[in-house]
Design an enzyme around this catalytic site. Structure first.
Site, PDB file in Angstrom:
ATOM      1  N   LYS A  67       0.816  -1.224   0.000  1.00 28.79           N
ATOM      2  CA  LYS A  67       0.000   0.000   0.000  1.00 28.79           C
ATOM      3  C   LYS A  67       0.845   1.268   0.000  1.00 28.79           C
ATOM      4  O   LYS A  67       0.486   2.250  -0.640  1.00 28.79           O
ATOM      5  CB  LYS A  67      -1.032   0.009   1.133  1.00 28.79           C
ATOM      6  CG  LYS A  67      -0.451  -0.013   2.520  1.00 28.79           C
ATOM      7  CD  LYS A  67      -1.566  -0.111   3.547  1.00 28.79           C
ATOM      8  CE  LYS A  67      -1.015  -0.091   4.960  1.00 28.79           C
ATOM      9  NZ  LYS A  67       0.151  -0.964   5.205  1.00 28.79           N
ATOM     10  N   ARG A 122      -6.161   2.432  11.509  1.00 27.59           N
ATOM     11  CA  ARG A 122      -5.818   1.022  11.716  1.00 27.59           C
ATOM     12  C   ARG A 122      -6.687   0.377  12.778  1.00 27.59           C
ATOM     13  O   ARG A 122      -6.509  -0.804  13.077  1.00 27.59           O
ATOM     14  CB  ARG A 122      -4.362   0.921  12.150  1.00 27.59           C
ATOM     15  CG  ARG A 122      -3.424   0.431  11.032  1.00 27.59           C
ATOM     16  CD  ARG A 122      -2.027   0.621  11.546  1.00 27.59           C
ATOM     17  NE  ARG A 122      -1.029  -0.231  11.028  1.00 27.59           N
ATOM     18  CZ  ARG A 122      -0.049   0.205  10.224  1.00 27.59           C
ATOM     19  NH1 ARG A 122      -0.042   1.425   9.764  1.00 27.59           N
ATOM     20  NH2 ARG A 122       0.904  -0.612   9.871  1.00 27.59           N
ATOM     21  N   ARG A 141      12.562  -7.058   2.613  1.00 31.19           N
ATOM     22  CA  ARG A 141      12.444  -5.653   2.235  1.00 31.19           C
ATOM     23  C   ARG A 141      13.647  -4.847   2.728  1.00 31.19           C
ATOM     24  O   ARG A 141      14.101  -5.019   3.852  1.00 31.19           O
ATOM     25  CB  ARG A 141      11.153  -5.113   2.851  1.00 31.19           C
ATOM     26  CG  ARG A 141      10.895  -3.652   2.594  1.00 31.19           C
ATOM     27  CD  ARG A 141       9.471  -3.339   2.809  1.00 31.19           C
ATOM     28  NE  ARG A 141       9.123  -3.199   4.228  1.00 31.19           N
ATOM     29  CZ  ARG A 141       7.991  -2.640   4.634  1.00 31.19           C
ATOM     30  NH1 ARG A 141       7.114  -2.212   3.756  1.00 31.19           N
ATOM     31  NH2 ARG A 141       7.727  -2.543   5.913  1.00 31.19           N
ATOM     32  N   ARG A 197      14.447  -2.596   8.153  1.00 31.41           N
ATOM     33  CA  ARG A 197      13.676  -2.016   9.252  1.00 31.41           C
ATOM     34  C   ARG A 197      13.653  -2.941  10.457  1.00 31.41           C
ATOM     35  O   ARG A 197      13.505  -4.141  10.298  1.00 31.41           O
ATOM     36  CB  ARG A 197      12.239  -1.758   8.771  1.00 31.41           C
ATOM     37  CG  ARG A 197      11.904  -0.291   8.642  1.00 31.41           C
ATOM     38  CD  ARG A 197      10.589  -0.082   7.976  1.00 31.41           C
ATOM     39  NE  ARG A 197       9.448  -0.570   8.756  1.00 31.41           N
ATOM     40  CZ  ARG A 197       8.181  -0.339   8.426  1.00 31.41           C
ATOM     41  NH1 ARG A 197       7.904   0.370   7.345  1.00 31.41           N
ATOM     42  NH2 ARG A 197       7.193  -0.794   9.149  1.00 31.41           N
ATOM     43  N   ARG A 246       2.823  -8.034  14.017  1.00 32.87           N
ATOM     44  CA  ARG A 246       2.173  -6.998  13.204  1.00 32.87           C
ATOM     45  C   ARG A 246       0.996  -7.581  12.415  1.00 32.87           C
ATOM     46  O   ARG A 246      -0.051  -6.945  12.291  1.00 32.87           O
ATOM     47  CB  ARG A 246       3.186  -6.364  12.245  1.00 32.87           C
ATOM     48  CG  ARG A 246       4.225  -5.512  12.979  1.00 32.87           C
ATOM     49  CD  ARG A 246       5.414  -5.192  12.090  1.00 32.87           C
ATOM     50  NE  ARG A 246       5.088  -4.343  10.971  1.00 32.87           N
ATOM     51  CZ  ARG A 246       5.841  -4.245   9.873  1.00 32.87           C
ATOM     52  NH1 ARG A 246       6.945  -4.948   9.747  1.00 32.87           N
ATOM     53  NH2 ARG A 246       5.485  -3.433   8.900  1.00 32.87           N
TER      54      ARG A 246
HETATM   55  P1  AMP Z   1       3.935   1.026   8.869  1.00 33.32           P
HETATM   56  O1  AMP Z   1       5.121   1.795   8.399  1.00 33.32           O
HETATM   57  O2  AMP Z   1       2.636   1.562   8.356  1.00 33.32           O
HETATM   58  O3  AMP Z   1       4.094  -0.459   8.649  1.00 33.32           O
HETATM   59  O4  AMP Z   1       3.872   1.223  10.461  1.00 33.32           O
HETATM   60  C1  AMP Z   1       4.935   0.804  11.305  1.00 33.32           C
HETATM   61  C2  AMP Z   1       4.472   0.751  12.746  1.00 33.32           C
HETATM   62  O5  AMP Z   1       4.033   2.054  13.163  1.00 33.32           O
HETATM   63  C3  AMP Z   1       3.277  -0.157  13.022  1.00 33.32           C
HETATM   64  O6  AMP Z   1       3.644  -1.522  13.200  1.00 33.32           O
HETATM   65  C4  AMP Z   1       2.718   0.457  14.305  1.00 33.32           C
HETATM   66  O7  AMP Z   1       3.517   0.128  15.419  1.00 33.32           O
HETATM   67  C5  AMP Z   1       2.902   1.943  14.035  1.00 33.32           C
HETATM   68  N1  AMP Z   1       1.731   2.548  13.347  1.00 33.32           N
HETATM   69  C6  AMP Z   1       1.691   3.088  12.093  1.00 33.32           C
HETATM   70  N2  AMP Z   1       0.470   3.567  11.805  1.00 33.32           N
HETATM   71  C7  AMP Z   1      -0.291   3.315  12.909  1.00 33.32           C
HETATM   72  C8  AMP Z   1      -1.650   3.565  13.230  1.00 33.32           C
HETATM   73  N3  AMP Z   1      -2.499   4.149  12.364  1.00 33.32           N
HETATM   74  N4  AMP Z   1      -2.097   3.176  14.452  1.00 33.32           N
HETATM   75  C9  AMP Z   1      -1.270   2.584  15.345  1.00 33.32           C
HETATM   76  N5  AMP Z   1       0.021   2.309  15.105  1.00 33.32           N
HETATM   77  C10 AMP Z   1       0.519   2.674  13.885  1.00 33.32           C
END
Ligand code: AMP
Length: 220
Positions: A13, A88, A127, A160, A171
């Protein structure tokens, strides 16, 4: 145009949201990027979020809301935005709805990128990210020209800290339990536009572009 990109970690996404941003010049707001930036800067919010991110858990709703509500009110978001990785949880979706209704706005469509859960671990473990934000590669599916180096700036690519198998499993569980209910939530509001996220990246981008076009026609 105000869009949400919904999908499990590793569904692509972020990549697709950035392509749509580049094609139409509307900002892509990634709560993951905003949170990682807050952690880098060492702000209070960043300190509170860091442990959750490292463990693969969702960051508490109120912290995420504080971050995104401000960002959505900035001037560049006037013509619209693409929300990437937010909301989320159902509580975040409800808070988003009330923030937007205060501004007399609403979401136009929710693009849900569907990928079989079994494929996501392999996608995420391999990744690699450019630390300067030039994009991401995959050691097997999309390797950089020079191993371990960014194709754009030559910087060493990073892995990461939450892209290791144990954390990925946490996750994905958070996605299944807390985020997947949003599929029904937005289906019920007539906003859901599912896309098969397992094919060729260009084909997926074309399908999303068609959704963008048909949504902007009906918004007129
Ligand atoms: P992402 O880069 O979108 O995979 O996000 C990495 C991490 O950031 C996630 O595993 C969560 O710990 C946190 N995170 C990102 N967006 C949210 C959200 N909308 N609500 C809660 N935690 C978030």
């Amino acid at each position: 145009m105000r869009l949400i990109f919904l999908g499990a970690p590793g569904s692509g996404k972020g990549t697709q949201a950035k392509r749509l941003r580049d094609a139409h010049g509307i900002p892509q707001l990634s709560t993951g990027d905003l949170l990682r930036e807050a952690v880098r800067q060492g702000s209070n919010l960043g300190k509170d979020a860091e442990e959750h991110i490292g463990a693969g858990r969702l960051v508490p709703d109120e912290l995420v809301m504080a971050l995104i509500a401000d960002r959505m009110k900035q001037e560049d978001c006037e013509p619209g935005f693409i929300l990437d990785g937010f909301p989320r949880t159902v509580a975040q979706a409800e808070a988003l709805e009330s923030t937007l209704s205060e501004l007399s706005r609403s979401i136009d469509a929710v693009v849900e990128i569907r990928v079989d859960q079994g494929k996501l671990i392999e996608r995420l473990v391999g990744r690699r990210i450019c630390p300067k934000g030039h994009g991401e590669w995959h050691i097997r599916f999309n390797p950089p020209r020079v191993e371990g180096k960014c194709d754009v700036c030559g910087e060493k690519l990073t892995h990461r800290e939450d892209d290791y198998e144990d954390t990925i499993r946490t996750r994905l569980e958070a996605y299944r339990n807390l985020t997947a209910p949003l599929i029904d939530y937005y289906q019920g509001r007539g906003l859901l536009r599912p896309v098969n996220g397992e094919g060729d990246m260009d084909e997926i981008a074309k399908e999303i572009e068609a959704i963008y076009q048909s949504t902007s026609e009906s918004a007129c």
